[in-house]
Design an enzyme around this catalytic site. Structure first.
Site, PDB file in Angstrom:
ATOM      1  N   HIS A  83       0.992  -1.130   0.098  1.00 24.25           N
ATOM      2  CA  HIS A  83      -0.008   0.073   0.035  1.00 24.25           C
ATOM      3  C   HIS A  83       0.899   1.038  -0.012  1.00 24.25           C
ATOM      4  O   HIS A  83       0.539   2.147  -0.701  1.00 24.25           O
ATOM      5  CB  HIS A  83      -1.009  -0.087   1.276  1.00 24.25           C
ATOM      6  CG  HIS A  83      -1.665   1.296   1.540  1.00 24.25           C
ATOM      7  ND1 HIS A  83      -2.648   1.705   0.698  1.00 24.25           N
ATOM      8  CD2 HIS A  83      -1.418   2.396   2.272  1.00 24.25           C
ATOM      9  CE1 HIS A  83      -3.179   2.892   1.099  1.00 24.25           C
ATOM     10  NE2 HIS A  83      -2.217   3.171   2.261  1.00 24.25           N
ATOM     11  N   ASP A 113       6.595  21.442 -26.483  1.00 26.97           N
ATOM     12  CA  ASP A 113       6.778  20.304 -25.959  1.00 26.97           C
ATOM     13  C   ASP A 113       7.797  20.092 -24.830  1.00 26.97           C
ATOM     14  O   ASP A 113       8.176  21.119 -24.643  1.00 26.97           O
ATOM     15  CB  ASP A 113       6.714  18.840 -27.035  1.00 26.97           C
ATOM     16  CG  ASP A 113       6.073  17.582 -26.493  1.00 26.97           C
ATOM     17  OD1 ASP A 113       6.660  17.179 -25.379  1.00 26.97           O
ATOM     18  OD2 ASP A 113       5.497  17.112 -27.356  1.00 26.97           O
ATOM     19  N   TRP A 155       7.413  -0.048   4.153  1.00 26.94           N
ATOM     20  CA  TRP A 155       7.927   0.728   2.951  1.00 26.94           C
ATOM     21  C   TRP A 155       9.290   1.175   3.082  1.00 26.94           C
ATOM     22  O   TRP A 155      10.011   1.767   2.100  1.00 26.94           O
ATOM     23  CB  TRP A 155       6.910   1.951   2.553  1.00 26.94           C
ATOM     24  CG  TRP A 155       7.159   3.169   3.150  1.00 26.94           C
ATOM     25  CD1 TRP A 155       6.779   3.470   4.246  1.00 26.94           C
ATOM     26  CD2 TRP A 155       7.620   4.178   2.636  1.00 26.94           C
ATOM     27  NE1 TRP A 155       6.880   4.708   4.429  1.00 26.94           N
ATOM     28  CE2 TRP A 155       7.730   5.086   3.561  1.00 26.94           C
ATOM     29  CE3 TRP A 155       8.514   4.574   1.330  1.00 26.94           C
ATOM     30  CZ2 TRP A 155       8.115   6.422   3.420  1.00 26.94           C
ATOM     31  CZ3 TRP A 155       9.042   5.703   1.391  1.00 26.94           C
ATOM     32  CH2 TRP A 155       9.071   6.793   2.433  1.00 26.94           C
ATOM     33  N   SER A 185      13.102   6.240 -13.749  1.00 26.64           N
ATOM     34  CA  SER A 185      12.162   6.618 -14.758  1.00 26.64           C
ATOM     35  C   SER A 185      12.087   8.135 -14.115  1.00 26.64           C
ATOM     36  O   SER A 185      11.716   8.789 -14.590  1.00 26.64           O
ATOM     37  CB  SER A 185      10.913   5.690 -14.306  1.00 26.64           C
ATOM     38  OG  SER A 185       9.651   6.875 -14.407  1.00 26.64           O
ATOM     39  N   SER A 186      11.704   8.131 -12.666  1.00 27.27           N
ATOM     40  CA  SER A 186      11.757   9.513 -12.010  1.00 27.27           C
ATOM     41  C   SER A 186      12.951  10.389 -12.190  1.00 27.27           C
ATOM     42  O   SER A 186      12.916  11.618 -12.736  1.00 27.27           O
ATOM     43  CB  SER A 186      11.559   9.360 -10.720  1.00 27.27           C
ATOM     44  OG  SER A 186      10.207   9.030 -10.216  1.00 27.27           O
ATOM     45  N   HIS A 269      12.894  11.844   3.222  1.00 30.54           N
ATOM     46  CA  HIS A 269      12.311  13.165   3.624  1.00 30.54           C
ATOM     47  C   HIS A 269      12.269  14.214   2.506  1.00 30.54           C
ATOM     48  O   HIS A 269      11.191  14.577   2.306  1.00 30.54           O
ATOM     49  CB  HIS A 269      13.171  13.849   4.829  1.00 30.54           C
ATOM     50  CG  HIS A 269      12.303  14.950   5.249  1.00 30.54           C
ATOM     51  ND1 HIS A 269      11.154  14.269   6.217  1.00 30.54           N
ATOM     52  CD2 HIS A 269      12.136  15.985   5.312  1.00 30.54           C
ATOM     53  CE1 HIS A 269      10.635  15.700   6.360  1.00 30.54           C
ATOM     54  NE2 HIS A 269      10.945  16.616   5.857  1.00 30.54           N
ATOM     55  N   GLU A 271      11.533  13.079  -0.211  1.00 29.79           N
ATOM     56  CA  GLU A 271      10.718  12.340  -1.025  1.00 29.79           C
ATOM     57  C   GLU A 271       9.234  13.026  -0.401  1.00 29.79           C
ATOM     58  O   GLU A 271       8.281  13.044  -1.551  1.00 29.79           O
ATOM     59  CB  GLU A 271      10.657  10.961  -0.856  1.00 29.79           C
ATOM     60  CG  GLU A 271       9.485  10.012  -1.214  1.00 29.79           C
ATOM     61  CD  GLU A 271       9.550  10.152  -2.791  1.00 29.79           C
ATOM     62  OE1 GLU A 271      10.449  10.373  -3.443  1.00 29.79           O
ATOM     63  OE2 GLU A 271       8.121   9.734  -3.138  1.00 29.79           O
ATOM     64  N   TYR A 273       8.543  16.015   0.346  1.00 26.49           N
ATOM     65  CA  TYR A 273       8.277  17.095  -0.252  1.00 26.49           C
ATOM     66  C   TYR A 273       8.013  17.057  -1.747  1.00 26.49           C
ATOM     67  O   TYR A 273       7.381  17.920  -2.401  1.00 26.49           O
ATOM     68  CB  TYR A 273       9.422  18.184   0.183  1.00 26.49           C
ATOM     69  CG  TYR A 273       9.554  18.392   1.662  1.00 26.49           C
ATOM     70  CD1 TYR A 273       8.306  18.833   2.236  1.00 26.49           C
ATOM     71  CD2 TYR A 273      10.528  18.102   2.318  1.00 26.49           C
ATOM     72  CE1 TYR A 273       8.384  19.130   3.309  1.00 26.49           C
ATOM     73  CE2 TYR A 273      10.483  18.510   3.732  1.00 26.49           C
ATOM     74  CZ  TYR A 273       9.258  19.041   4.230  1.00 26.49           C
ATOM     75  OH  TYR A 273       9.479  19.089   5.547  1.00 26.49           O
ATOM     76  N   SER A 284      -1.883  26.788  -5.347  1.00 28.37           N
ATOM     77  CA  SER A 284      -1.781  28.228  -5.710  1.00 28.37           C
ATOM     78  C   SER A 284      -2.568  28.635  -6.947  1.00 28.37           C
ATOM     79  O   SER A 284      -3.240  29.801  -6.840  1.00 28.37           O
ATOM     80  CB  SER A 284      -0.109  28.397  -5.974  1.00 28.37           C
ATOM     81  OG  SER A 284       0.509  28.288  -4.638  1.00 28.37           O
ATOM     82  N   HIS A 318      15.144  13.036  11.679  1.00 34.52           N
ATOM     83  CA  HIS A 318      13.973  13.270  12.736  1.00 34.52           C
ATOM     84  C   HIS A 318      13.061  12.151  12.354  1.00 34.52           C
ATOM     85  O   HIS A 318      12.056  11.803  13.271  1.00 34.52           O
ATOM     86  CB  HIS A 318      13.164  14.460  12.462  1.00 34.52           C
ATOM     87  CG  HIS A 318      12.551  14.740  11.111  1.00 34.52           C
ATOM     88  ND1 HIS A 318      12.469  15.937  10.683  1.00 34.52           N
ATOM     89  CD2 HIS A 318      11.904  13.795  10.339  1.00 34.52           C
ATOM     90  CE1 HIS A 318      11.644  15.922   9.624  1.00 34.52           C
ATOM     91  NE2 HIS A 318      11.395  14.591   9.398  1.00 34.52           N
ATOM     92  N   HIS A 319      13.501  11.291  11.629  1.00 34.76           N
ATOM     93  CA  HIS A 319      12.547   9.856  11.281  1.00 34.76           C
ATOM     94  C   HIS A 319      13.124   9.077  12.148  1.00 34.76           C
ATOM     95  O   HIS A 319      12.627   7.505  12.187  1.00 34.76           O
ATOM     96  CB  HIS A 319      12.504   9.531   9.905  1.00 34.76           C
ATOM     97  CG  HIS A 319      11.791  10.211   8.967  1.00 34.76           C
ATOM     98  ND1 HIS A 319      10.523  10.315   8.596  1.00 34.76           N
ATOM     99  CD2 HIS A 319      12.330  11.491   8.209  1.00 34.76           C
ATOM    100  CE1 HIS A 319      10.196  11.196   8.022  1.00 34.76           C
ATOM    101  NE2 HIS A 319      11.315  12.145   7.490  1.00 34.76           N
ATOM    102  N   THR A 344       6.423  26.726   5.293  1.00 39.30           N
ATOM    103  CA  THR A 344       5.193  26.314   5.174  1.00 39.30           C
ATOM    104  C   THR A 344       4.095  27.303   5.440  1.00 39.30           C
ATOM    105  O   THR A 344       2.950  27.458   4.750  1.00 39.30           O
ATOM    106  CB  THR A 344       5.198  24.906   5.814  1.00 39.30           C
ATOM    107  OG1 THR A 344       6.158  24.073   5.407  1.00 39.30           O
ATOM    108  CG2 THR A 344       3.926  24.157   5.370  1.00 39.30           C
ATOM    109  N   LYS A 347       3.416  29.824   3.225  1.00 38.17           N
ATOM    110  CA  LYS A 347       2.356  29.326   1.865  1.00 38.17           C
ATOM    111  C   LYS A 347       1.152  29.459   2.569  1.00 38.17           C
ATOM    112  O   LYS A 347       0.200  29.941   1.815  1.00 38.17           O
ATOM    113  CB  LYS A 347       2.879  27.974   1.595  1.00 38.17           C
ATOM    114  CG  LYS A 347       4.359  27.999   0.926  1.00 38.17           C
ATOM    115  CD  LYS A 347       4.616  26.728  -0.304  1.00 38.17           C
ATOM    116  CE  LYS A 347       3.634  27.135  -1.397  1.00 38.17           C
ATOM    117  NZ  LYS A 347       4.488  27.846  -2.115  1.00 38.17           N
ATOM    118  N   ARG A 466       1.966   1.108  14.846  1.00 42.03           N
ATOM    119  CA  ARG A 466       1.392   0.741  13.547  1.00 42.03           C
ATOM    120  C   ARG A 466       1.972  -0.739  12.964  1.00 42.03           C
ATOM    121  O   ARG A 466       2.962  -1.366  13.772  1.00 42.03           O
ATOM    122  CB  ARG A 466       2.092   1.895  12.620  1.00 42.03           C
ATOM    123  CG  ARG A 466       3.581   1.995  12.699  1.00 42.03           C
ATOM    124  CD  ARG A 466       4.324   3.171  11.844  1.00 42.03           C
ATOM    125  NE  ARG A 466       4.098   3.206  10.411  1.00 42.03           N
ATOM    126  CZ  ARG A 466       4.854   4.053   9.747  1.00 42.03           C
ATOM    127  NH1 ARG A 466       5.704   4.809  10.269  1.00 42.03           N
ATOM    128  NH2 ARG A 466       4.597   3.894   8.437  1.00 42.03           N
TER     129      ARG A 466
END
Lengths: 542, 188
Positions: A83, A113, A155, A185-186, A269, A271, A273, A284, A318-319, A344, A347, A466
């Site tokens: 998931h 293009d 994950w 790919s990315s 991390h 990722e 964002y 926006s 921090h993870h 943040t 924004k 979890r």
């Protein structure tokens, strides 16, 4: 496959030589940014429905104590792992970056293009291959011996659970291959976006006049180029540890599993964002369009995203507060993490200030956008709570964390995705959606996802960990609420699919600009759908 | 493609490859960092004798573990030793190969609390190199160490009154099948 006859059959009133919708070669060999964007969106929809179905299995399992859906914990953990990976790599990223990015970055900056159209094709077609590898991993052995299948280590893929000790079978190897391919790919896609945005803007379109969505994709692409190779490196080390006797993460050979966590979160991390910044850009555009005002503090909005991207690279640990790092290191990561709340906050403030005094039109995309601002702020607040190392010691790996990141992703990124979907639906597909159906989709999703995730804060504070298939009956009450919430969202998702079919069947003719004077970006100057090749004469921006 | 785009593509591809290279460079950097700072309880190798012995007691406890897939019996000969900061101590562990085949083994080590790693100096240790353990034989393994007196001056570590020195034996480069434990409990 000949596209000539198909064009003739379909042509007539089209003078832009677009090949038939039913031509296989149009899609397989596509070098057209709009077609590739559509492919990404269809792929993300398909993968997203699978990921959503997996979360349904989890919620059904957790409806009460004991085993309902799964036979053992491994099966449950495989589904949670899949998931997470599906939603991140095969739903949110393809939809926001590959889908909307491909569709609208060239249109918004006035480019005909993408810079490298054939590489764009490769970027997309690597994804189905990668997705197939991931799906396959669920059906091959987890261990060298035994009947268990799939990778159930979460994950984050931490060794030793992802090493030969935890998952010695071929399943984890397939997950590694899958993520390698998705990563390539990315990276290719990201390079394409940066080259396009830096070199192919229309005359007069300076960086400081560029729409915020294009800005958000530019920053996201930089994060991808810098973060994904680190994941690739960590995964390669894991692969050689598993198969070729290296000891990067094996203590017996002088390695350290904690180093994997550092490498993983150095990617992981940024990722998060990567998943939310394109959404910021979409919000926006939408808030500005439906408030009929330019975005408040345009430059601050653009550079807030730059700041978020930069700080995103220096807060990774921090993870992993609970790995045993020193108190000074923790103090640094606490402070650096909390600093992210500043850009943040800029924004969120600017979106509200854009709406302030505006002539607000509560269309469906605007509902999604306002819903996003509200829910993302909730997720941001719990993020500041979790940023405290001391608090995290008790909340680490509980449902509080699950609630937090689903508020910013499932209710944040996904809401921006649907906001963009309804904002550009007419533009992309050339038909109008039904406002009633789309509204029902929004309200059911808004209410349902809050019913799913708000109680998970309570579960986490009470100590529900979890990735557990079963729990003490004390947690049953809020788990049941959470599962009811899922059913509400499931109805909403059904209505979403009905809405697509309805719009295609009714085929209400789209307008070039249905949103009126607030829609000022270049894509609204073109027909809906835009011609197959646009901007033969480059637009000039004053 | 225009020349500007080409430069952009090349520099971005370079950035991606550079980040990949940096992720591998993380490995030597990481181990250097641990050795230099004593991070994660990494002990130091003494290159000089202790500067002085000071009148500050420290208790060093001994801990021994073996990985599940190595058939050895591994234990310290004493539970703890009371010493002074700067005093050089000799202690022994005992390891017995309880299988019928020789085993190549290596011990991983650290100390707890982690912040004491920087001050824990080993002069000589069996853990410095891998060993071949003959079947049925018991070996005495020496470790010579001192806890550096600077510990007393570190405002973050001066509260440490006791340090646990821990070893875990692992098979080095795999063990022969004949030496593998038949059930999971045999090895631990």
């Amino acid at each position: 496959m000949s596209s000539d006859s198909a064009t003739a059959a379909h042509g007539g009133h089209h003078d832009d030589h677009s090949p038939s919708l039913y031509s296989l070669s149009r899609w397989l060999f596509s070098t057209n940014h709009k077609d590739i964007g559509t492919l990404y969106l269809v792929f993300a929809l398909f993968a997203g429905l699978i990921g959503f179905a997996f979360s349904g299995l989890m919620r059904a399992e957790l409806f009460e104590t004991g085993f309902q859906v799964f036979e053992d914990g491994q099966q449950y953990n495989v589904i949670t792992t899949m998931h997470g990976l599906i939603m991140i790599f095969f739903m949110v990223m393809p939809a926001l970056i590959g889908g909307f990015g491909n569709w609208f970055v060239p249109l918004m900056i006035g480019a005909p293009d993408m810079a490298m159209p054939r590489m764009n094709n490769i970027s997309f077609w690597l994804l189905p291959a990668s997705f197939a590898l991931l799906m396959l991993s669920m059906f091959v052995p987890a261990q060298a011996t035994g009947d268990a299948t799939g990778f159930g280590g979460g994950w984050v893929l931490y060794p030793p659970l992802s090493g030969t000790v935890g998952h010695g079978g071929v399943a984890m190897d397939l997950v590694i291959f899958s993520l390698h391919v998705a990563g390539i790919s990315s990276i290719l896609g990201a390079i394409n976006f940066i080259v396009t945005i830096l070199n192919m803007r229309a005359p007069g379109m300076t960086l400081h006049k560029m729409p915020l969505f294009a800005w958000s994709v530019l920053i996201t692409a930089f994060l991808l180029v810098l973060a994904l190779p680190v994941l690739a490196g960590a995964l390669t080390m894991l692969l050689t540890d598993r198969n070729f006797g290296s000891k990067f993460f094996v203590p017996a050979g002088g390695g350290d599993p904690i180093m994997f966590q550092h490498l993983f979160w150095f990617f992981g991390h940024p990722e998060v964002y990567i998943m939310i910044l394109p959404g910021f850009g979409i919000i926006s555009q939408i808030v500005s369009t439906f408030s009929r005002k330019p975005v408040f503090g345009y430059l601050a909005m653009a550079y807030a995203m730059v700041a978020i991207g930069f700080i995103g690279f220096i807060v990774w640990a921090h993870h992993m507060y609970t790995v045993g790092m020193g108190v000074e290191l923790k103090a640094y990561f606490v402070a650096a993490t909390m600093v992210i709340a500043v850009p943040t906050g800029v924004k969120i403030f600017s979106w509200i200030a854009t709406m302030w005094g505006g002539s607000i039109d509560f269309t469906v995309p605007m509902l999604w956008a306002i819903g996003f601002i509200f829910l993302f702020t909730v997720g941001g607040v719990t993020g500041v709570v979790l940023a405290n190392a001391g608090v995290d010691y008790s909340l680490h790996d509980t449902y509080y964390v699950v609630a937090h990141f689903h508020y910013v992703l499932s209710l944040g990124a996904v809401f921006t995705l649907f906001a963009g979907w309804y904002y550009w639906y007419e533009k992309m597909f050339g038909v109008k959606y039904n406002g009633m159906i789309a509204g029902a989709h929004f309200w059911l999703t808004f209410i349902g996802s809050n019913v799913i995730f708000f109680p998970q804060h309570f579960l986490g504070l009470q100590g529900m960990p979890r990735r557990y298939v079963d729990y003490t009956p004390a947690f049953e009450y809020w788990h049941q609420w959470s599962t009811y919430g899922y059913y509400i969202v499931a109805v909403g998702t059904g209505i979403f699919l009905i809405g697509i079919i309805e719009s295609m069947v009714r085929h209400r003719k789209a307008e070039a600009n249905p949103w009126g004077e607030g829609a000022t970006t270049l894509e609204w100057t073109l027909s809906s759908p835009p011609p197959f090749h646009q901007y033969n004469d480059l637009p000039r921006i004053r | 493609m225009n020349p500007g785009s080409r430069i952009t593509v090349i520099s971005l591809a370079g950035a991606a490859v550079g980040m990949l290279a940096l992720s591998f460079a993380a490995e030597p950097l990481y181990s250097t960092f641990c050795r230099v700072t004593g991070f994660g309880g990494t002990t130091q190798i003494a290159d000089a004798p202790p500067s002085a012995v000071i009148d500050r007691p420290i208790r060093v406890r001994f801990d021994a573990n073996a990985a599940t897939d190595i058939p050895v019996d591994f234990k310290p000969t004493e539970e703890f030793v009371d010493a002074k900061l700067g005093e050089t101590i000799l202690s022994f562990y005992e390891v017995t190969n309880i299988s019928d085949a020789p085993i190549r083994a290596v011990a991983a080590y650290n100390v707890a609390p982690y912040k004491a790693g920087k001050y824990f100096n080993k002069v000589e240790c069996f853990c410095f190199k891998e060993k071949t353990l003959q079947p049925g034989r018991t070996e005495r393994l020496p470790v010579i160490f001192f806890v550096s007196p600077e510990l007393a001056d570190d405002r973050y570590a001066s509260d440490v009154k006791s340090i646990t020195l821990s070893y875990t034996y692992y098979p080095a480069g795999g063990i022969p099948d004949s030496a593998r434990p038949q059930d999971a409990s045999a090895g631990s």
